[in-house]
Design a protein around this motif. Structure first.
Motif, PDB file in Angstrom:
ATOM      1  N   UNK A   8      -2.060   4.509   9.916  1.00 32.76           N
ATOM      2  CA  UNK A   8      -0.865   5.287  10.253  1.00 32.76           C
ATOM      3  C   UNK A   8       0.161   5.241   9.121  1.00 32.76           C
ATOM      4  N   UNK A   9       0.343   4.062   8.535  1.00 28.55           N
ATOM      5  CA  UNK A   9       1.277   3.937   7.406  1.00 28.55           C
ATOM      6  C   UNK A   9       0.805   4.809   6.250  1.00 28.55           C
ATOM      7  N   UNK A  10      -0.478   4.741   5.926  1.00 30.67           N
ATOM      8  CA  UNK A  10      -1.021   5.522   4.818  1.00 30.67           C
ATOM      9  C   UNK A  10      -0.848   7.017   5.059  1.00 30.67           C
ATOM     10  N   UNK A  11      -1.128   7.465   6.275  1.00 31.05           N
ATOM     11  CA  UNK A  11      -1.024   8.898   6.590  1.00 31.05           C
ATOM     12  C   UNK A  11       0.426   9.366   6.521  1.00 31.05           C
ATOM     13  N   UNK A  35      13.738   3.098  -3.159  1.00 34.22           N
ATOM     14  CA  UNK A  35      12.507   3.658  -2.600  1.00 34.22           C
ATOM     15  C   UNK A  35      11.742   2.588  -1.842  1.00 34.22           C
ATOM     16  N   UNK A  36      11.687   1.386  -2.401  1.00 36.69           N
ATOM     17  CA  UNK A  36      10.993   0.291  -1.736  1.00 36.69           C
ATOM     18  C   UNK A  36      11.599  -0.041  -0.381  1.00 36.69           C
ATOM     19  N   UNK A  81      11.129  -0.006   5.356  1.00 33.64           N
ATOM     20  CA  UNK A  81      11.644   0.282   6.695  1.00 33.64           C
ATOM     21  C   UNK A  81      10.647   1.136   7.483  1.00 33.64           C
ATOM     22  N   UNK A  82      10.113   2.183   6.840  1.00 32.46           N
ATOM     23  CA  UNK A  82       9.133   3.049   7.503  1.00 32.46           C
ATOM     24  C   UNK A  82       7.902   2.242   7.904  1.00 32.46           C
ATOM     25  N   UNK A  83       7.434   1.393   7.005  1.00 31.67           N
ATOM     26  CA  UNK A  83       6.247   0.579   7.269  1.00 31.67           C
ATOM     27  C   UNK A  83       6.438  -0.300   8.495  1.00 31.67           C
ATOM     28  N   UNK A  84       7.563  -0.998   8.555  1.00 36.02           N
ATOM     29  CA  UNK A  84       7.803  -1.904   9.675  1.00 36.02           C
ATOM     30  C   UNK A  84       7.911  -1.137  10.993  1.00 36.02           C
ATOM     31  N   UNK A  85       8.597   0.000  10.968  1.00 33.32           N
ATOM     32  CA  UNK A  85       8.763   0.768  12.200  1.00 33.32           C
ATOM     33  C   UNK A  85       7.424   1.313  12.704  1.00 33.32           C
ATOM     34  N   UNK A  86       6.562   1.764  11.778  1.00 37.22           N
ATOM     35  CA  UNK A  86       5.237   2.244  12.188  1.00 37.22           C
ATOM     36  C   UNK A  86       4.391   1.091  12.711  1.00 37.22           C
ATOM     37  N   UNK A 136       0.832  -1.198   0.000  1.00 36.57           N
ATOM     38  CA  UNK A 136       0.000   0.000   0.000  1.00 36.57           C
ATOM     39  C   UNK A 136       0.869   1.252   0.000  1.00 36.57           C
ATOM     40  N   UNK A 137       1.852   1.297   0.907  1.00 39.89           N
ATOM     41  CA  UNK A 137       2.724   2.459   0.994  1.00 39.89           C
ATOM     42  C   UNK A 137       3.526   2.663  -0.273  1.00 39.89           C
ATOM     43  N   UNK A 138       3.990   1.570  -0.871  1.00 42.61           N
ATOM     44  CA  UNK A 138       4.784   1.672  -2.088  1.00 42.61           C
ATOM     45  C   UNK A 138       3.975   2.270  -3.220  1.00 42.61           C
ATOM     46  N   UNK A 139       2.749   1.786  -3.391  1.00 38.48           N
ATOM     47  CA  UNK A 139       1.944   2.284  -4.501  1.00 38.48           C
ATOM     48  C   UNK A 139       1.411   3.697  -4.261  1.00 38.48           C
TER      49      UNK A 139
END
Length: 466
Positions: free
Chosen positions: A217-220, A173-174, A179-184, A124-127
């Motif tokens: 939270x990841x999406x925001x 970028x991925x 990394x951001x996704x996992x930390x959130x 989701x975050x990547x796209x």
């Protein structure tokens, strides 16, 4: 107390400690697993890409015409399969990284993380970052371009290779998004930011609601980061392209490439898996470069040049060494090690030599262990950058034997010849050192045998009874 203890350690111990901590870090372990995940895709992609370049691989009179009237009719179909493997590298590599990274935190911190949800949150975050957007006319708009060299529709850049940004150019970028996704995800679950359902609710439904707040939270966070960069006239891909391109260009120079090879061997001499540490940095670069080579670029540091041309037989380029030990060594120790190692060496595995010879911490073999791969690497670099040998367009499996590895990497018989030449050149560096080492061990063995015989009491002659 800790500083005092560290200050008393030798340089070798400090290097070993640092490298051990780095290679054992969660991030590096996840990166390594991601590198393994693309092997299947690269092999399948390579199989179909070879079918499209057969006339270049076999420049036989009449073959090109025969190919055009037979197999060549299906090249676009072969290209589709290639695009479906190498064209989604960012998703495969970074997705596996995110899955593994989530799993490591789950297992080691005992947090209720679901690696599969971590993967889907990454997707989701990547796209969110893939479409190209601009601030224009007081609003966010999709970029549109019908230029034949830059086709963008609805913000999505496309080419014959598919959606551009989910290919090799999106790997860095991925990794950042992963990394951001996992930390959130980790932070929200660790602090119990989730919707809890009654125990009577099915587990699948409960897990879905449990991941709702982390997903939001990841999406925001990714959307806000994307918005800030868009308002600044750029996006995350363009921002990360600057350091990625800079590092990639350095790695593709002769001195940058040889420094990477030196560092890997140097760390191995301390007993640390140097290839694991260095490849965690350069794997995204080589994957991106091999995809670029297919599109017309000419990078040397692409695919897997290390196992194809540099460290043939394993770290230290020890294939020729293993053969010599098994067939020509005179000392018992080296001959036995050679017999054990000769088969694994064919498949680029040489732990028996590294720890049995030994090479690790052995100052007498330090120079050839460092220099042999530098010599073979320099020869490969010169041959490919001067276009004496075709560029690397495929990534062969790392255990591929000498000759075949070079052929697969370049889809050319010249690559096979280069691979063999590199192996021979590396052995020529090893030869004087290993011959001297073998002679020294032989003298020691003979001295030990002589000493043992001298210490053994002589048998008394038998006497006849009267």
């Amino acid at each position: 107390m800790t500083d005092a203890g560290n200050s008393g350690k030798s340089f070798k111990d400090k290097i070993g400690d640092w490298a051990g901590r780095f290679s054992g870090s969660r991030f590096v372990r996840a990166i390594m697993q991601a590198g393994y995940s693309v092997i299947t895709f690269s092999i399948v992609g390579a199989m179909f890409l070879i079918l499209t370049v057969l006339p270049q691989a076999f420049p036989i009179p009449g073959f090109a015409a025969w190919y055009a009237n037979t197999i060549g009719r299906f090249t676009n179909l072969f290209q589709v399969v290639f695009n479906s493997t190498m064209g989604i590298l960012a998703l495969v590599f970074s997705g596996t990284f995110t899955y593994t990274y989530t799993k490591i935190y789950r297992d080691e911190e005992h947090i209720a993380l679901n690696p599969l949800y971590g993967l889907w949150l990454f997707m989701m975050g990547m796209f969110i970052t893939v479409p190209q957007l601009v601030w224009k006319g007081g609003m966010i708009q999709f970029v549109t371009s019908l230029n034949k060299n830059n086709i963008i529709g609805g913000g999505y850049a496309v080419s014959a290779g598919g959606i551009t940004r989910i290919g090799s150019v999106g790997i860095f970028t991925g990794l950042v998004v992963g990394w951001i996704t996992v930390q959130i995800y980790r932070f929200t679950i660790k602090h119990d930011w989730r919707i809890k359902m009654p125990s009577s609710v099915p587990e699948g439904v409960s897990n879905s609601f449990s991941a709702l707040i982390p997903g939001a939270c990841v999406a925001v966070v990714i959307t806000l980061l994307n918005l800030i960069l868009i308002l600044a006239g750029t996006d995350i891909f363009k921002v990360l392209y600057i350091p990625f391109s800079f590092i990639s260009n350095i790695a593709d120079t002769w001195w940058g490439f040889l420094f990477i090879m030196f560092l890997a061997q140097f760390l191995w001499w301390f007993g640390v898996h140097g290839a694991t540490i260095t490849s965690s940095f350069f794997t995204p670069i080589t994957l991106a470069n091999v995809a670029a080579n297919v599109r017309g670029a000419h990078y040397f540091f692409a695919g897997d040049p290390v196992n194809a041309f540099v460290t043939i037989g394993g770290s230290g380029a020890t294939l020729g060494l293993a053969i010599w030990l098994a067939t020509r060594a005179k000392s018992v120790q080296l001959k036995e090690i050679g017999r054990v190692e000769i088969v694994p060496a064919v498949f680029n595995i040489n732990e028996p030599i590294l720890f049995g010879l030994p090479i690790v911490y052995n100052i007498q073999l330090f120079i050839p262990f460092i220099c042999a791969p530098l010599v073979s690497g320099a020869i490969a670099y010169i041959a490919i950058t001067t276009r004496l040998v075709p560029k690397i367009i495929l990534q062969q499996p790392w255990p591929t034997p000498v000759g075949l590895s070079g052929f697969i990497a370049t889809a050319s018989w010249k690559g096979a010849v280069l691979s063999v030449v590199c192996a021979i050149s590396a052995f020529l560096v090893w030869y004087p050192f290993i011959r001297h080492y073998d002679h020294m061990l032989l003298m020691n063995e003979q001295s030990a045998d002589a000493k043992k015989e001298a210490e053994t009491p002589a048998e008394k002659p038998a006497t006849a009874d009267n």
